[in-house]
Design a protein around this motif. Sequence first.
Motif, PDB file in Angstrom:
ATOM      1  N   LEU A 224      -0.102  14.725  16.789  1.00  0.00           N
ATOM      2  CA  LEU A 224      -1.069  13.805  17.397  1.00  0.00           C
ATOM      3  C   LEU A 224      -1.687  12.812  16.403  1.00  0.00           C
ATOM      4  CD1 LEU A 224      -2.420  13.014  20.056  1.00  0.00           C
ATOM      5  CD2 LEU A 224      -4.119  14.783  19.648  1.00  0.00           C
ATOM      6  N   PRO A 225      -2.038  13.254  15.187  1.00  0.00           N
ATOM      7  CA  PRO A 225      -2.579  12.280  14.225  1.00  0.00           C
ATOM      8  C   PRO A 225      -1.619  11.117  14.005  1.00  0.00           C
ATOM      9  CG  PRO A 225      -2.916  14.513  13.417  1.00  0.00           C
ATOM     10  CD  PRO A 225      -2.050  14.625  14.646  1.00  0.00           C
ATOM     11  N   HIS A 253     -11.684   8.632  20.684  1.00  0.00           N
ATOM     12  CA  HIS A 253     -13.151   8.620  20.699  1.00  0.00           C
ATOM     13  C   HIS A 253     -13.754   9.217  21.969  1.00  0.00           C
ATOM     14  CE1 HIS A 253     -13.513   6.518  16.939  1.00  0.00           C
ATOM     15  NE2 HIS A 253     -12.648   5.607  17.350  1.00  0.00           N
ATOM     16  N   HIS A 254     -13.045   9.041  23.091  1.00  0.00           N
ATOM     17  CA  HIS A 254     -13.602   9.524  24.362  1.00  0.00           C
ATOM     18  C   HIS A 254     -12.565  10.291  25.166  1.00  0.00           C
ATOM     19  CE1 HIS A 254     -16.694   6.628  23.399  1.00  0.00           C
ATOM     20  NE2 HIS A 254     -15.791   5.672  23.352  1.00  0.00           N
ATOM     21  N   PRO A 255     -12.061  11.390  24.621  1.00  0.00           N
ATOM     22  CA  PRO A 255     -11.076  12.157  25.397  1.00  0.00           C
ATOM     23  C   PRO A 255     -11.721  12.667  26.684  1.00  0.00           C
ATOM     24  CG  PRO A 255     -11.876  13.428  23.508  1.00  0.00           C
ATOM     25  CD  PRO A 255     -12.422  12.050  23.355  1.00  0.00           C
ATOM     26  N   LEU A 264      -6.981  17.577  20.140  1.00  0.00           N
ATOM     27  CA  LEU A 264      -7.565  16.810  19.031  1.00  0.00           C
ATOM     28  C   LEU A 264      -8.224  17.755  18.028  1.00  0.00           C
ATOM     29  CD1 LEU A 264      -9.182  13.879  21.055  1.00  0.00           C
ATOM     30  CD2 LEU A 264      -7.498  13.582  19.242  1.00  0.00           C
ATOM     31  N   ALA A 265      -8.922  18.756  18.554  1.00  0.00           N
ATOM     32  CA  ALA A 265      -9.646  19.684  17.684  1.00  0.00           C
ATOM     33  C   ALA A 265      -8.697  20.567  16.876  1.00  0.00           C
ATOM     34  CB  ALA A 265     -10.575  20.553  18.523  1.00  0.00           C
ATOM     35  N   SER A 266      -7.446  20.670  17.338  1.00  0.00           N
ATOM     36  CA  SER A 266      -6.514  21.538  16.643  1.00  0.00           C
ATOM     37  C   SER A 266      -5.913  20.884  15.400  1.00  0.00           C
ATOM     38  CB  SER A 266      -5.399  21.991  17.589  1.00  0.00           C
ATOM     39  OG  SER A 266      -4.569  20.904  17.898  1.00  0.00           O
ATOM     40  N   PHE A 267      -6.260  19.600  15.184  1.00  0.00           N
ATOM     41  CA  PHE A 267      -5.797  18.921  13.969  1.00  0.00           C
ATOM     42  C   PHE A 267      -7.000  18.682  13.057  1.00  0.00           C
ATOM     43  CE2 PHE A 267      -2.490  17.899  17.004  1.00  0.00           C
ATOM     44  CZ  PHE A 267      -1.353  18.111  16.253  1.00  0.00           C
ATOM     45  N   PRO A 268      -7.175  19.530  12.046  1.00  0.00           N
ATOM     46  CA  PRO A 268      -8.351  19.389  11.182  1.00  0.00           C
ATOM     47  C   PRO A 268      -8.464  17.999  10.570  1.00  0.00           C
ATOM     48  CG  PRO A 268      -7.107  21.374  10.634  1.00  0.00           C
ATOM     49  CD  PRO A 268      -6.293  20.619  11.634  1.00  0.00           C
ATOM     50  N   SER A 269      -7.316  17.356  10.309  1.00  0.00           N
ATOM     51  CA  SER A 269      -7.354  16.044   9.656  1.00  0.00           C
ATOM     52  C   SER A 269      -8.011  14.995  10.541  1.00  0.00           C
ATOM     53  CB  SER A 269      -5.940  15.592   9.301  1.00  0.00           C
ATOM     54  OG  SER A 269      -5.176  15.433  10.470  1.00  0.00           O
ATOM     55  N   THR A 271     -10.803  15.486  12.266  1.00  0.00           N
ATOM     56  CA  THR A 271     -12.244  15.658  12.369  1.00  0.00           C
ATOM     57  C   THR A 271     -12.886  15.120  11.095  1.00  0.00           C
ATOM     58  OG1 THR A 271     -12.021  17.872  11.472  1.00  0.00           O
ATOM     59  CG2 THR A 271     -12.093  17.688  13.866  1.00  0.00           C
ATOM     60  N   GLY A 272     -14.138  14.730  11.196  1.00  0.00           N
ATOM     61  CA  GLY A 272     -14.866  14.261  10.012  1.00  0.00           C
ATOM     62  C   GLY A 272     -14.412  12.897   9.562  1.00  0.00           C
ATOM     63  N   GLU A 273     -14.573  12.629   8.274  1.00  0.00           N
ATOM     64  CA  GLU A 273     -14.372  11.291   7.705  1.00  0.00           C
ATOM     65  C   GLU A 273     -12.964  10.736   7.903  1.00  0.00           C
ATOM     66  OE1 GLU A 273     -16.886   9.483   6.131  1.00  0.00           O
ATOM     67  OE2 GLU A 273     -17.934  11.081   7.202  1.00  0.00           O
ATOM     68  N   ARG A 274     -11.970  11.621   7.853  1.00  0.00           N
ATOM     69  CA  ARG A 274     -10.599  11.121   7.854  1.00  0.00           C
ATOM     70  C   ARG A 274     -10.184  10.545   9.193  1.00  0.00           C
ATOM     71  NH1 ARG A 274      -5.958  14.148   5.822  1.00  0.00           N
ATOM     72  NH2 ARG A 274      -5.138  12.088   6.213  1.00  0.00           N
ATOM     73  N   GLY A 275     -10.986  10.780  10.226  1.00  0.00           N
ATOM     74  CA  GLY A 275     -10.642  10.279  11.544  1.00  0.00           C
ATOM     75  C   GLY A 275     -10.588   8.773  11.632  1.00  0.00           C
ATOM     76  N   ASP A 276     -11.106   8.083  10.590  1.00  0.00           N
ATOM     77  CA  ASP A 276     -11.190   6.627  10.694  1.00  0.00           C
ATOM     78  C   ASP A 276      -9.863   5.905  10.554  1.00  0.00           C
ATOM     79  OD1 ASP A 276     -10.692   6.977   8.078  1.00  0.00           O
ATOM     80  OD2 ASP A 276     -12.380   5.786   7.342  1.00  0.00           O
ATOM     81  N   PHE A 277      -8.774   6.632  10.377  1.00  0.00           N
ATOM     82  CA  PHE A 277      -7.501   5.899  10.240  1.00  0.00           C
ATOM     83  C   PHE A 277      -6.910   5.509  11.587  1.00  0.00           C
ATOM     84  CE2 PHE A 277      -6.075  10.404   9.996  1.00  0.00           C
ATOM     85  CZ  PHE A 277      -5.257  10.424  11.112  1.00  0.00           C
ATOM     86  N   VAL A 278      -7.515   5.940  12.668  1.00  0.00           N
ATOM     87  CA  VAL A 278      -6.972   5.671  13.991  1.00  0.00           C
ATOM     88  C   VAL A 278      -6.829   4.171  14.246  1.00  0.00           C
ATOM     89  CG1 VAL A 278      -7.394   5.941  16.457  1.00  0.00           C
ATOM     90  CG2 VAL A 278      -7.977   7.770  14.889  1.00  0.00           C
TER      91      VAL A 278
END
Length: 284
Positions: A224-225, A253-255, A264-269, A271-278
Amino acid sequence: MNRDPVLSVSGLSVTYDVDPPVEAVRDVSLTVGRGEVLGLAGESGCGKSTLAYAVQRLLKPPARITGGQVVLHGVPGSVDGADVDLTTLAPAGMDRLRWDQIAMVFQGAMNSLNPVLSVGEQLADVFTRHRPAMRRAERTAACGALLDMVGVGATRRRSYPHELSGGMRQRVMIAMALALRPRLLVMDEPTTALDVLVQREILQEISRLREELGFSVVFITHDLPLLLEISDRIAVMRAGRIVEIAAAADLYHHPQHEYTKRLLASFPSLTGERGDFVRKGVTV
Ligand SMILES: Nc1ncnc2c1ncn2[C@@H]1O[C@H](COP(=O)(O)OP(=O)(O)OP(=O)(O)O)[C@@H](O)[C@H]1O
């Protein structure tokens, strides 16, 4: 963004006639717009590959399409002007559309190259079969251009598959899929077997080629990432159904669906700061 549809799937269902029967795809409806990358996400066994194969009528028994339509729009030379229902098309008609209009790259594709023919010969074969009027010199030039286009390089025309790395071989398969300039490329885990760096290089290449050539992509992966990075929209599949389909950023952002949230929650990458690559596109 509104785009003309290239493909419309409506109410598509596929069953594997085994005991007990497996309803692998259930009442799936979606469209793929011109030039769009539609990501198809979902856990293993949810029906992604079955859907991809059904769309191209590549399913074999015991799989059976039990309902629905798959319409390819804007097909040149089609009898009724433009739209062709692939579920009712005769096999010969489907053969003409495959490669020409829709092409596929699957996970193990790189291993399906013929070991005793050079990659140039195998690329040329696509033209010999589908463009019989093409002259030899033209064919050779086209093969060289394709190999350049996917970053393998025309000089590798005479190489045999075993002389190329897995990444290179998968690029050759992408070149083959793009040879006739199809309008839709279906990619089923095309880079999963490759190491991460090679995977990213290839994805970057696909993004670039898509912009250059304007084809649409259905990109299937359980990653998913990765989908969030490369897709315009993402369809989330679960137990044969599409449970949610949305623009990549909205989905992130709004699942809406509980399952999407869990995925989404199953991919630690993510969550948090790293999510901004979307939605920033593929970067190395
Ligand atoms: N030949 C077959 N006979 C019976 N059932 C099958 C067959 N092929 C697939 N299935 C079943 O159909 C369902 C969907 O499988 P499919 O391969 O389409 O899922 P997928 O999401 O692509 O999974 P993966 O990511 O592991 O490839 C699964 O329950 C699978 O066990």
